[in-house]
Design an enzyme around this catalytic site. Structure first.
Site, PDB file in Angstrom:
ATOM      1  N   ASP A   1      16.518  81.887  44.908  1.00  0.00           N
ATOM      2  CA  ASP A   1      16.734  82.284  46.301  1.00  0.00           C
ATOM      3  C   ASP A   1      16.241  81.226  47.282  1.00  0.00           C
ATOM      4  O   ASP A   1      15.270  80.514  47.012  1.00  0.00           O
ATOM      5  CB  ASP A   1      15.997  83.594  46.595  1.00  0.00           C
ATOM      6  CG  ASP A   1      16.637  84.774  45.887  1.00  0.00           C
ATOM      7  OD1 ASP A   1      17.783  84.646  45.425  1.00  0.00           O
ATOM      8  OD2 ASP A   1      15.965  85.823  45.789  1.00  0.00           O
TER       9      ASP A   1
HETATM   10  N1  URA Z   1      14.558  86.940  41.234  1.00  0.00           N
HETATM   11  C1  URA Z   1      14.726  86.975  42.557  1.00  0.00           C
HETATM   12  O1  URA Z   1      14.581  88.008  43.188  1.00  0.00           O
HETATM   13  N2  URA Z   1      15.038  85.838  43.175  1.00  0.00           N
HETATM   14  C2  URA Z   1      15.205  84.660  42.535  1.00  0.00           C
HETATM   15  O2  URA Z   1      15.489  83.641  43.146  1.00  0.00           O
HETATM   16  C3  URA Z   1      15.036  84.651  41.140  1.00  0.00           C
HETATM   17  C4  URA Z   1      14.719  85.809  40.519  1.00  0.00           C
END
Ligand code: URA
Length: 244
Positions: free
Chosen positions: A104
């Site tokens: 993310d």
């Molecule tokens: N889980 C999440 O919520 N975000 C990520 O980027 C990776 C795993």
């Protein structure tokens, strides 16, 4: 290509490669070869302690790890975003590499980068279950029973989500720090799990992806070439996948 060089490509150090040959542990096309300088060709079968490898020259493959900084999207380009990891790679002249999986925008941590498409497929496929480890700072105190619930699995937006393991590593005023192990790789999986139990994630760091640990890229924005034993461990995953 010299046998020694090929063994290094498999991830062995130069000294270990020589040692494997000198001690008679290598066969090439069923013939014991004790000279590390022996010339091998694509398609030859190299056996190390009885384990066969069909020679494929991979000099074009490169393996790096990036500690993705917060605020950057994990794609190479995105017309809606000005900060992408593509921009970081262009600055370092590493434009031939692709990220393994996504992370993310508001998260930081380990992203493996490579031009080895086969490895990307193996690492991102749920079938082979490569472990990812995250440190999540979540709101509030997390009840142990709820962590157990996340390990058994929950239903979220029609998807089954679970973590392999989760443990509280620190409790701060108003927050908890939790280490979470995942193997599926679903979108926003850690955030969705903790939102489900009423402890939303406020900070997320991926500390490990398969054998690659954040310790070789400790600061956001750091990039390191993966070599030696670490590279061997990474390529072993690809090799193992072929046998499944
Ligand atoms: N889980 C999440 O919520 N975000 C990520 O980027 C990776 C795993």
């Amino acid at each position: 290509m010299k046998l020694q060089k090929y063994l290094q490509q498999l991830g062995y150090s130069r000294r270990k490669a020589d040692d494997l040959a000198f001690t008679g542990r290598i066969m090439v096309n069923n013939q014991r070869i004790e000279q590390p300088w022996y010339e091998i060709n694509e398609g030859d079968v190299v056996s190390i302690d009885g384990v066969d490898y069909v020679v494929q020259f991979e000099t074009r493959f490169e393996y790096y790890v990036l500690n993705k900084p917060k605020g950057y999207v994990s794609s190479l380009s995105d017309p809606k975003e000005d900060k992408t990891i593509g921009e970081i790679l262009r600055k370092r002249n590493l434009t031939n590499l692709k990220p393994v999986g996504r992370l993310d925008k508001d998260a930081s941590g380990v992203i493996i980068l490579t031009n080895d498409g086969e490895l990307i497929n193996v690492l991102t496929s749920a079938r082979y279950g490569t472990e990812r480890v995250y440190k999540a700072k979540v709101k509030g105190k997390v009840a142990r029973a709820k962590l157990e619930m996340l390990k058994s699995g929950i239903e979220d937006e029609g998807e089954f989500l679970k973590c392999e393991d989760a443990k509280i590593v620190e409790e701060q005023v108003g927050y908890s720090l939790v280490e979470v192990k995942m193997i599926k790789g679903k979108k926003h999986e850690v955030k969705r799990l903790f939102a489900h139990i009423g402890n939303p994630v406020v900070e997320l760091v991926r500390t490990k992806y398969g054998p690659i640990d954040i310790s070789i890229v400790p600061n956001q924005g750091d990039i390191a070439k993966i070599r030696g034993d670490l590279l061997k461990a990474l390529l072993d995953i690809k090799r193992l996948a072929k046998t499944l």
